[in-house]
Design an enzyme around this catalytic site. Structure first.
Site, PDB file in Angstrom:
ATOM      1  N   TYR A  56       0.933  -0.970   0.374  1.00 29.82           N
ATOM      2  CA  TYR A  56      -0.129   0.527  -0.073  1.00 29.82           C
ATOM      3  C   TYR A  56       0.906   1.487   0.154  1.00 29.82           C
ATOM      4  O   TYR A  56       1.964   1.471   0.707  1.00 29.82           O
ATOM      5  CB  TYR A  56      -0.920   0.186   1.166  1.00 29.82           C
ATOM      6  CG  TYR A  56      -1.783  -1.175   0.917  1.00 29.82           C
ATOM      7  CD1 TYR A  56      -1.920  -1.641   0.252  1.00 29.82           C
ATOM      8  CD2 TYR A  56      -2.405  -1.408   2.682  1.00 29.82           C
ATOM      9  CE1 TYR A  56      -3.616  -2.674   0.076  1.00 29.82           C
ATOM     10  CE2 TYR A  56      -3.255  -2.905   2.276  1.00 29.82           C
ATOM     11  CZ  TYR A  56      -3.466  -3.359   1.372  1.00 29.82           C
ATOM     12  OH  TYR A  56      -4.141  -4.575   1.488  1.00 29.82           O
ATOM     13  N   HIS A 120      -0.668 -11.842   0.611  1.00 34.73           N
ATOM     14  CA  HIS A 120      -1.074 -11.231   0.142  1.00 34.73           C
ATOM     15  C   HIS A 120      -1.692 -11.393  -1.606  1.00 34.73           C
ATOM     16  O   HIS A 120      -0.675 -11.147  -2.215  1.00 34.73           O
ATOM     17  CB  HIS A 120      -0.455  -9.813  -0.529  1.00 34.73           C
ATOM     18  CG  HIS A 120      -0.939  -8.659  -0.463  1.00 34.73           C
ATOM     19  ND1 HIS A 120      -1.207  -7.324  -0.202  1.00 34.73           N
ATOM     20  CD2 HIS A 120      -2.276  -8.660  -0.894  1.00 34.73           C
ATOM     21  CE1 HIS A 120      -1.775  -6.506  -0.578  1.00 34.73           C
ATOM     22  NE2 HIS A 120      -2.871  -6.893  -0.447  1.00 34.73           N
TER      23      HIS A 120
END
Ligand code: NAD
Length: 317
Positions: A56, A120
């Site tokens: 992110y 992820h």
């Protein structure tokens, strides 16, 4: 704030939890001080679970979150981050990279222990590698006491049983699914009995579909189809026309499902997190819910897909 057990992890998580991706400027340019205040507000209001990733904002979200967490007692929050996905769509699920990734995340977050470490977006990976290399590396980190628990995340829901069925019980302790249990898509619900049977904790992310069900709408990178965007706009406009807030309904819809331990919502605004916590504590308006579900019916479960073709869900728009 209500709390629910996260599978068999022994963790009790707030039904609404904090997704830190906006701290990386994922949705808009954010003010770091405001982002830090948002984290503090979330904790003060009873949120105890925080999710982030090195991906992110190309590590920025972890760095800002680390600044927010400085000086806060470690037992006040349950911290989840991820391995395997990095800036600009780079994926590396090798044992060496994920092990180094944990050290890097801990340094940015200012902690020496991660409660939940997740692979992820495994739809981009060769699932054989996840099973044979990545998860065994995470098990070693768990045995060494560097992390508490192990999870996997992804968009297509079929990747979850594809991995959980191939590893021993207790290896994968949680799944994080996003955009698949929200007002316009409830596909995740079909797997909840399976997760219950397997003792796997369910984390639901993105109750607004990463902005789809908000006034601001989706950011430029959002992969929603035109039909999804236009269909969702009708629900946003309807709610506006009667003075209702679709985000309120979206949060209540997600957090009220007892089979979902927690729902992660992202924001870098203290006002929004305050509103969202208040929404989660109120009963859902069933009549409004029925009307909004009807408006969204033409696009129900029409979602985008991504990742390796063999990992796609069969049902997509
Ligand atoms: P989300 O559905 O939570 O939407 C975030 C958007 O909603 C932002 O634009 C935010 O400004 C807006 N918003 C929040 N509260 C609002 C309010 N009260 N009024 C108006 N707008 C409001 O989507 P998300 O942030 O992508 O998902 C939440 C978290 O879940 C992420 O931060 C991340 O931690 C996690 N997540 C993980 C994965 C993964 O692991 N693959 C994928 C998606 C999300």
């Amino acid at each position: 704030m209500q709390y629910r057990p996260l599978g068999q992890t022994g963790l009790n998580v707030s039904i609404l939890s904090y997704g830190a991706s906006p701290l990386g400027g994922v949705f808009r340019n954010t003010d770091d001080q405001e982002g830090i205040r948002t984290v503090h507000t979330a904790l003060d209001l009873g949120i105890n679970f925080i999710d982030v990733s090195p991906y992110y904002g190309a590590t920025k979200a972890e760095t800002v979150l680390g600044r927010a967490l400085r000086g806060i007692a470690r037992d006040r929050y349950i911290l989840a981050t991820k391995v395997g996905q990095y800036d600009d769509g780079q994926f590396d699920f090798s044992a060496a990279r994920v092990t180094r990734s944990l050290d890097e995340s801990c340094a940015r977050l200012g902690v020496d222990y991660i409660d939940l470490l997740q692979c992820h977006d495994i739809e981009f990976a060769d699932l054989n590698q996840i099973v044979d290399e990545t998860l065994p590396a995470l098990v070693k980190l768990r045995q060494a006491g560097r992390i508490g628990h192990i999870g996997i995340t992804g968009l297509p829901i079929k990747v979850f049983p594809s991995v959980v069925d191939r590893v021993g019980s207790g290896i994968v302790e949680t799944i994080l699914s996003f955009c698949r249990y929200e007002l316009n898509d409830t596909a995740l619900e079909t797997l909840l009995p399976y997760f219950q049977k397997k003792g796997v904790g369910v984390i639901n992310a993105s109750p607004t579909g990463m902005g789809l069900l908000t006034e601001r709408g989706v950011p430029g990178w959002h992969p929603a189809t035109k039909a999804m965007v236009e269909g969702s706009r009708k629900a946003v406009e309807y709610c506006r026309s009667i003075g209702a807030d679709l985000v309120k309904l979206a949060i209540q819809f997600a957090t009220s499902h007892p089979g979902i331990a927690t729902t992660l919502v992202g924001t870098a605004s203290p006002d929004n997190i305050r509103k969202n916590v208040a929404y989660a504590a109120q009963d859902i308006d069933r009549e409004l819910l029925g009307r909004v579900l009807e408006i969204l019916r033409p696009i129900h479960n029409h979602n985008f897909t991504r990742g390796r073709p063999e990992n796609h869900d069969p049902l997509v728009a």
